[in-house]
Design a protein around this motif. Structure first.
Motif, PDB file in Angstrom:
ATOM      1  N   ASP A   1       0.887  -1.171   0.000  1.00 47.83           N
ATOM      2  CA  ASP A   1       0.000   0.000   0.000  1.00 47.83           C
ATOM      3  C   ASP A   1       0.917   1.210   0.000  1.00 47.83           C
ATOM      4  OD1 ASP A   1      -2.099   1.762   0.228  1.00 47.83           O
ATOM      5  OD2 ASP A   1      -3.019   0.749   1.919  1.00 47.83           O
ATOM      6  N   THR A   2       0.371   2.350  -0.257  1.00 43.05           N
ATOM      7  CA  THR A   2       1.212   3.540  -0.169  1.00 43.05           C
ATOM      8  C   THR A   2       0.363   4.716   0.278  1.00 43.05           C
ATOM      9  OG1 THR A   2       2.974   4.782  -1.234  1.00 43.05           O
ATOM     10  CG2 THR A   2       1.026   4.310  -2.586  1.00 43.05           C
ATOM     11  N   ILE A   3       0.977   5.863   0.303  1.00 43.67           N
ATOM     12  CA  ILE A   3       0.274   7.062   0.746  1.00 43.67           C
ATOM     13  C   ILE A   3       0.784   8.210  -0.124  1.00 43.67           C
ATOM     14  CG2 ILE A   3       1.890   7.863   2.560  1.00 43.67           C
ATOM     15  CD1 ILE A   3      -0.697   7.836   4.416  1.00 43.67           C
ATOM     16  N   GLN A   4      -0.008   9.260  -0.222  1.00 42.49           N
ATOM     17  CA  GLN A   4       0.324  10.366  -1.126  1.00 42.49           C
ATOM     18  C   GLN A   4       1.752  10.885  -0.917  1.00 42.49           C
ATOM     19  OE1 GLN A   4      -3.110  12.722  -1.431  1.00 42.49           O
ATOM     20  NE2 GLN A   4      -2.171  14.248  -2.736  1.00 42.49           N
TER      21      GLN A   4
ATOM     22  N   LYS B   1      -9.262   1.583  -3.436  1.00 43.33           N
ATOM     23  CA  LYS B   1     -10.224   1.905  -2.375  1.00 43.33           C
ATOM     24  C   LYS B   1     -10.823   3.276  -2.682  1.00 43.33           C
ATOM     25  CE  LYS B   1      -6.614   1.419  -0.073  1.00 43.33           C
ATOM     26  NZ  LYS B   1      -5.604   1.657   0.965  1.00 43.33           N
ATOM     27  N   LYS B   2     -12.157   3.311  -2.626  1.00 45.37           N
ATOM     28  CA  LYS B   2     -12.840   4.551  -2.998  1.00 45.37           C
ATOM     29  C   LYS B   2     -13.641   5.117  -1.823  1.00 45.37           C
ATOM     30  CE  LYS B   2     -15.028   3.232  -6.730  1.00 45.37           C
ATOM     31  NZ  LYS B   2     -15.695   4.336  -7.414  1.00 45.37           N
TER      32      LYS B   2
ATOM     33  N   PHE C   1      -1.502  -4.778  -5.150  1.00 45.58           N
ATOM     34  CA  PHE C   1      -1.264  -3.360  -4.837  1.00 45.58           C
ATOM     35  C   PHE C   1      -2.563  -2.719  -4.372  1.00 45.58           C
ATOM     36  CE2 PHE C   1      -0.867   1.144  -6.482  1.00 45.58           C
ATOM     37  CZ  PHE C   1       0.015   1.567  -5.485  1.00 45.58           C
ATOM     38  N   PHE C   2      -2.519  -2.107  -3.200  1.00 45.74           N
ATOM     39  CA  PHE C   2      -3.669  -1.369  -2.675  1.00 45.74           C
ATOM     40  C   PHE C   2      -3.382   0.126  -2.833  1.00 45.74           C
ATOM     41  CE2 PHE C   2      -3.381  -5.193  -0.079  1.00 45.74           C
ATOM     42  CZ  PHE C   2      -4.690  -5.606   0.070  1.00 45.74           C
ATOM     43  N   ALA C   3      -4.371   0.871  -3.271  1.00 45.84           N
ATOM     44  CA  ALA C   3      -4.205   2.337  -3.312  1.00 45.84           C
ATOM     45  C   ALA C   3      -5.586   2.955  -3.240  1.00 45.84           C
ATOM     46  CB  ALA C   3      -3.522   2.753  -4.603  1.00 45.84           C
ATOM     47  N   ASN C   4      -5.670   4.182  -2.785  1.00 45.55           N
ATOM     48  CA  ASN C   4      -6.980   4.826  -2.916  1.00 45.55           C
ATOM     49  C   ASN C   4      -7.032   5.528  -4.271  1.00 45.55           C
ATOM     50  OD1 ASN C   4      -6.008   7.466  -2.615  1.00 45.55           O
ATOM     51  ND2 ASN C   4      -6.288   7.443  -0.401  1.00 45.55           N
ATOM     52  N   ASP C   5      -8.222   5.977  -4.640  1.00 44.68           N
ATOM     53  CA  ASP C   5      -8.413   6.527  -5.983  1.00 44.68           C
ATOM     54  C   ASP C   5      -7.476   7.712  -6.266  1.00 44.68           C
ATOM     55  OD1 ASP C   5      -9.927   7.770  -4.039  1.00 44.68           O
ATOM     56  OD2 ASP C   5     -11.815   7.658  -5.111  1.00 44.68           O
ATOM     57  N   GLU C   6      -7.323   8.574  -5.269  1.00 42.43           N
ATOM     58  CA  GLU C   6      -6.480   9.755  -5.454  1.00 42.43           C
ATOM     59  C   GLU C   6      -5.007   9.358  -5.690  1.00 42.43           C
ATOM     60  OE1 GLU C   6      -5.904  13.060  -2.373  1.00 42.43           O
ATOM     61  OE2 GLU C   6      -8.069  12.861  -2.607  1.00 42.43           O
ATOM     62  N   GLU C   7      -4.545   8.387  -4.891  1.00 44.18           N
ATOM     63  CA  GLU C   7      -3.130   7.961  -5.006  1.00 44.18           C
ATOM     64  C   GLU C   7      -2.839   7.305  -6.351  1.00 44.18           C
ATOM     65  OE1 GLU C   7      -3.113   7.094  -0.236  1.00 44.18           O
ATOM     66  OE2 GLU C   7      -3.267   5.424  -1.635  1.00 44.18           O
ATOM     67  N   ILE C   8      -3.739   6.444  -6.810  1.00 46.96           N
ATOM     68  CA  ILE C   8      -3.463   5.737  -8.077  1.00 46.96           C
ATOM     69  C   ILE C   8      -3.548   6.714  -9.256  1.00 46.96           C
ATOM     70  CG2 ILE C   8      -5.793   4.825  -8.576  1.00 46.96           C
ATOM     71  CD1 ILE C   8      -4.342   2.181  -9.356  1.00 46.96           C
ATOM     72  N   ARG C   9      -4.424   7.709  -9.150  1.00 43.92           N
ATOM     73  CA  ARG C   9      -4.497   8.726 -10.216  1.00 43.92           C
ATOM     74  C   ARG C   9      -3.199   9.522 -10.253  1.00 43.92           C
ATOM     75  NH1 ARG C   9     -10.450   9.815  -8.689  1.00 43.92           N
ATOM     76  NH2 ARG C   9     -11.535   8.821 -10.417  1.00 43.92           N
ATOM     77  N   LEU C  10      -2.708   9.867  -9.074  1.00 44.11           N
ATOM     78  CA  LEU C  10      -1.478  10.650  -8.979  1.00 44.11           C
ATOM     79  C   LEU C  10      -0.276   9.843  -9.496  1.00 44.11           C
ATOM     80  CD1 LEU C  10      -0.521  13.404  -7.685  1.00 44.11           C
ATOM     81  CD2 LEU C  10       0.035  12.090  -5.639  1.00 44.11           C
ATOM     82  N   LEU C  11      -0.244   8.571  -9.127  1.00 44.26           N
ATOM     83  CA  LEU C  11       0.874   7.709  -9.510  1.00 44.26           C
ATOM     84  C   LEU C  11       0.907   7.468 -11.015  1.00 44.26           C
ATOM     85  CD1 LEU C  11       3.173   5.774  -8.428  1.00 44.26           C
ATOM     86  CD2 LEU C  11       1.455   3.974  -8.395  1.00 44.26           C
ATOM     87  N   THR C  12      -0.260   7.191 -11.597  1.00 43.16           N
ATOM     88  CA  THR C  12      -0.293   6.810 -13.015  1.00 43.16           C
ATOM     89  C   THR C  12      -0.538   7.996 -13.944  1.00 43.16           C
ATOM     90  OG1 THR C  12      -2.663   6.381 -12.877  1.00 43.16           O
ATOM     91  CG2 THR C  12      -1.210   4.506 -12.485  1.00 43.16           C
ATOM     92  N   ARG C  13      -0.923   9.112 -13.373  1.00 43.46           N
ATOM     93  CA  ARG C  13      -1.325  10.297 -14.148  1.00 43.46           C
ATOM     94  C   ARG C  13      -2.479   9.971 -15.089  1.00 43.46           C
ATOM     95  NH1 ARG C  13       2.161  14.272 -13.076  1.00 43.46           N
ATOM     96  NH2 ARG C  13       4.152  13.651 -12.168  1.00 43.46           N
TER      97      ARG C  13
END
Ligand code: AMP
Length: 299
Positions: A144-147, A201-202, A167-179
């Motif tokens: 998992d990660t964090i912003q 996770k949403k 891989f666990f991420a929330n919606d904001e983190e995965i958007r930021l990571l993948t652009r």
């Protein structure tokens, strides 16, 4: 199987529109291990300072959490301060003090090195390789990660993903990571980097699970009052992996049930500040809520 959780054990200061709590016990490892302890006996690895209450470590042990890998170092425990607005899905990090975590690379006790499931909770991605090198034969590596790390260690995170299965991420983190704004495309991009399962996770909208030829979604438990959303993500992962750890075989059905287990535990955590709800939570309450989830999504 046996589950190893490497994560932060922390003091958190939390501010919501209604209340502020100073220096309460938190941390990604803490939430994850407590959530997992309803299903299995997880091994927890992390570091705390001399200011960390010993009775909390004793409480972890009472819950069946193995704490041989929780080290006490001179100095102050990791500290995080976050502020929520009226939308509980939105939070602002006001302060992160790594303290004893800054210099610490976990050295795993012998017994932890036999773990079959390894969960790298929100920790510095630069540690990941050193931790994984100590585990003899991991079957599943989850992360998992964090912003904070997505912003500060983007390249290291992509490197880590090559060795990760879930891989666990929330919606904001995965958007930021993948652009990528679109979550399906974001999920696909991460799947291409290595993991075979991406769990997005949403918050109050539930979770989406992407596999190479598998997709599953669940709602979140409808909750009238969110007291403190902190730790929901880590508890979701803890419930998921704890369930997974206890399961006899890995199949799409196990994955779906594990998602519901994670959602059920996370739905309790947000009902009170910090770990307070987890302290009084019972296995029967979790079972009841899992049954409720079944009714919620059946038609
Ligand atoms: P969650 O709400 O599940 O995303 O996780 C919140 C927990 O993550 C809090 O209890 C924090 O102590 C912990 N946390 C916040 N930032 C970090 C960080 N940079 N590294 C490790 N743990 C963190």
């Amino acid at each position: 199987m046996s589950l190893l959780i490497v994560g932060s054990i922390a003091f958190d200061t939390i501010e919501t529109p209604y209340e502020r709590r100073e220096r309460i016990v938190g941390g990604s490892g803490t939430y994850c291990a407590l959530a997992a302890s309803f299903f299995t006996r997880p091994m927890l690895s992390g570091v705390v300072g001399e200011d960390f209450p010993r009775e909390i470590i004793a409480f972890f042990q009472n819950r069946g959490i193995q704490t041989e890998g929780v080290l006490i170092r001179p100095g102050k425990t990791f500290f995080w301060e976050g502020k929520y607005g009226y939308d509980p899905n939105q939070r602002e990090t006001l302060r992160t003090e790594l303290n004893v975590m800054a210099e610490f690379i976990p050295s795993l006790p012998e017994s932890y090195q036999q773990a079959t499931i390894v969960y790298l909770a929100t920790i510095d991605p630069d540690w990941h390789e050193a931790i994984l090198n100590q585990v003899k034969r991991p079957k599943i590596v989850a992360m998992d990660t964090i912003q904070f790390w997505v912003t500060h260690k983007t390249e290291s995170l992509w490197q880590s993903l090559k060795k990760v299965n879930i891989f666990f991420a929330n919606d904001e983190e995965i958007r930021l990571l993948t652009r990528e704004v679109n979550l399906v495309r974001a999920g696909k991009k991460v799947l291409e980097a290595g993991p075979s399962l991406v769990i997005v996770k949403k918050g109050e909208h539930g979770a989406l699970v992407f596999g190479r030829d598998f997709i599953f979604g669940t709602l979140a438990h409808p909750c009238e009052e969110v007291v403190d959303p902190t730790g929901a993500g880590d508890s979701f992962a803890g419930g998921f992996l704890g369930y997974f750890d206890r399961a006899k075989k890995i199949s799409p059905r196990t994955i779906k049930k594990a998602v519901v287990a994670g959602s059920a535990v996370a739905s309790f955590v947000i009902e009170d500040f910090g770990i307070d709800r987890l302290r009084r939570l019972t296995p029967e309450e979790i079972r009841q809520r899992m049954r409720f989830f079944h009714h919620l999504v059946s038609f």
